[in-house]
Write a protein that holds these residues in place. Sequence first.
Motif, short mmCIF file in Angstrom:
data_model
loop_
_atom_site.label_atom_id
_atom_site.label_comp_id
_atom_site.label_asym_id
_atom_site.label_seq_id
_atom_site.Cartn_x
_atom_site.Cartn_y
_atom_site.Cartn_z
N CYS A 72 -134.09 -89.56 17.23
CA CYS A 72 -133.16 -88.75 17.99
C CYS A 72 -133.68 -87.31 17.93
O CYS A 72 -133.15 -86.48 17.20
CB CYS A 72 -131.75 -88.87 17.40
SG CYS A 72 -130.50 -87.99 18.37
N GLY A 73 -134.74 -87.08 18.67
CA GLY A 73 -135.38 -85.77 18.68
C GLY A 73 -134.70 -84.82 19.66
O GLY A 73 -133.71 -85.17 20.32
N PRO A 74 -135.24 -83.62 19.80
CA PRO A 74 -134.62 -82.60 20.67
C PRO A 74 -134.44 -83.05 22.12
O PRO A 74 -133.39 -82.81 22.71
CB PRO A 74 -135.59 -81.42 20.58
CG PRO A 74 -136.33 -81.62 19.31
CD PRO A 74 -136.41 -83.10 19.09
N LEU A 75 -135.44 -83.71 22.69
CA LEU A 75 -135.32 -84.16 24.08
C LEU A 75 -134.26 -85.25 24.19
O LEU A 75 -133.43 -85.24 25.12
CB LEU A 75 -136.66 -84.68 24.60
CG LEU A 75 -136.67 -85.15 26.05
CD1 LEU A 75 -136.23 -84.02 27.00
CD2 LEU A 75 -138.05 -85.65 26.44
N ARG A 77 -131.69 -85.72 22.22
CA ARG A 77 -130.38 -85.09 22.00
C ARG A 77 -129.88 -84.42 23.27
O ARG A 77 -128.70 -84.51 23.62
CB ARG A 77 -130.47 -84.11 20.84
CG ARG A 77 -130.70 -84.78 19.51
CD ARG A 77 -131.03 -83.78 18.40
NE ARG A 77 -131.52 -84.49 17.22
CZ ARG A 77 -130.78 -84.74 16.15
NH1 ARG A 77 -129.52 -84.36 16.09
NH2 ARG A 77 -131.29 -85.40 15.13
N LEU A 78 -130.79 -83.74 23.96
CA LEU A 78 -130.43 -83.07 25.21
C LEU A 78 -129.98 -84.09 26.26
O LEU A 78 -128.96 -83.91 26.94
CB LEU A 78 -131.61 -82.25 25.71
CG LEU A 78 -131.39 -81.44 26.97
CD1 LEU A 78 -130.31 -80.39 26.77
CD2 LEU A 78 -132.69 -80.77 27.41
N LYS A 85 -126.53 -85.53 25.28
CA LYS A 85 -125.45 -84.57 25.54
C LYS A 85 -125.14 -84.48 27.03
O LYS A 85 -123.97 -84.46 27.43
CB LYS A 85 -125.82 -83.20 24.98
CG LYS A 85 -125.80 -83.17 23.46
CD LYS A 85 -126.25 -81.85 22.91
CE LYS A 85 -125.13 -80.85 23.00
NZ LYS A 85 -125.31 -79.69 22.13
N ASP A 127 -127.31 -80.86 18.10
CA ASP A 127 -128.34 -79.83 17.92
C ASP A 127 -127.99 -78.81 16.83
O ASP A 127 -128.58 -77.74 16.74
CB ASP A 127 -128.64 -79.12 19.25
CG ASP A 127 -127.40 -78.59 19.94
OD1 ASP A 127 -126.31 -78.68 19.37
OD2 ASP A 127 -127.53 -78.09 21.06
N ASP A 128 -127.01 -79.16 16.00
CA ASP A 128 -126.63 -78.34 14.84
C ASP A 128 -126.53 -79.29 13.65
O ASP A 128 -125.44 -79.71 13.27
CB ASP A 128 -125.30 -77.64 15.11
CG ASP A 128 -124.85 -76.72 14.00
OD1 ASP A 128 -125.50 -76.71 12.91
OD2 ASP A 128 -123.84 -76.02 14.19
N GLU A 129 -127.68 -79.62 13.08
CA GLU A 129 -127.75 -80.71 12.09
C GLU A 129 -126.87 -80.50 10.87
O GLU A 129 -126.27 -81.45 10.38
CB GLU A 129 -129.20 -80.96 11.69
CG GLU A 129 -129.98 -81.60 12.83
CD GLU A 129 -131.35 -82.08 12.40
OE1 GLU A 129 -131.46 -82.69 11.33
OE2 GLU A 129 -132.29 -81.85 13.17
N SER A 160 -133.06 -93.00 24.59
CA SER A 160 -132.58 -91.77 23.94
C SER A 160 -131.27 -92.03 23.21
O SER A 160 -131.05 -91.52 22.12
CB SER A 160 -132.38 -90.66 24.99
OG SER A 160 -133.62 -90.23 25.49
N CYS A 171 -129.86 -91.88 18.74
CA CYS A 171 -128.86 -90.84 18.51
C CYS A 171 -127.49 -91.43 18.13
O CYS A 171 -126.86 -90.96 17.18
CB CYS A 171 -128.73 -89.94 19.74
SG CYS A 171 -130.20 -88.91 20.04
#
Length: 160
Positions: free
Chosen positions: A19-22, A24-25, A28, A95-97, A145, A149
């Motif tokens: 569950c990386g930044p991309l 997660r985006l 969301k 995005d706020d671990e 994705s 996540c």
Amino acid sequence: MKVLLVFAALVAITVANTCGPLQRLKVKRQWAESYGHGNERLEFGIFVWQHTFHHSREARSLFSKVRGDNIHSNVFKAHAQRVLSSLDLCIALLDDEDTLKAALSHLAEQHKERNVTPTYWNAFTHSVLRAIENKVGDLIFDEDSWKPCINEIAMGIQGQ
């Protein structure tokens, strides 16, 4: 050259299972589109719980205090919205671990005594994924994705 190809394949597999930044985006964005507002949220919740109870009939017993026998009752609808609001919070915090970990810890404490087995979690998360796919369409829905996540969230709530 072969080593480079193997390395690239391993990196691709690793990225696809995290569950990386991309991811997660994407999660969301698709959640915001799926979860909606007002009555859309009620309909989304009914879809999730009908699907969950269809795939795990025994899970209904976990909700006897909130009228799990009738997902159209106001008591159950209120509970369903509390559950989905908690999921909404966790997705917002992807995005706020540090804050996500605190929220998951709090939710894990609430679920500790409820005997929610991995089978029930799997049925619920599967149902959430199907509800999102239903709302955004199978061409846009990015299960690759979502799976890592939502599993991160579910495992956190399970205290793992």
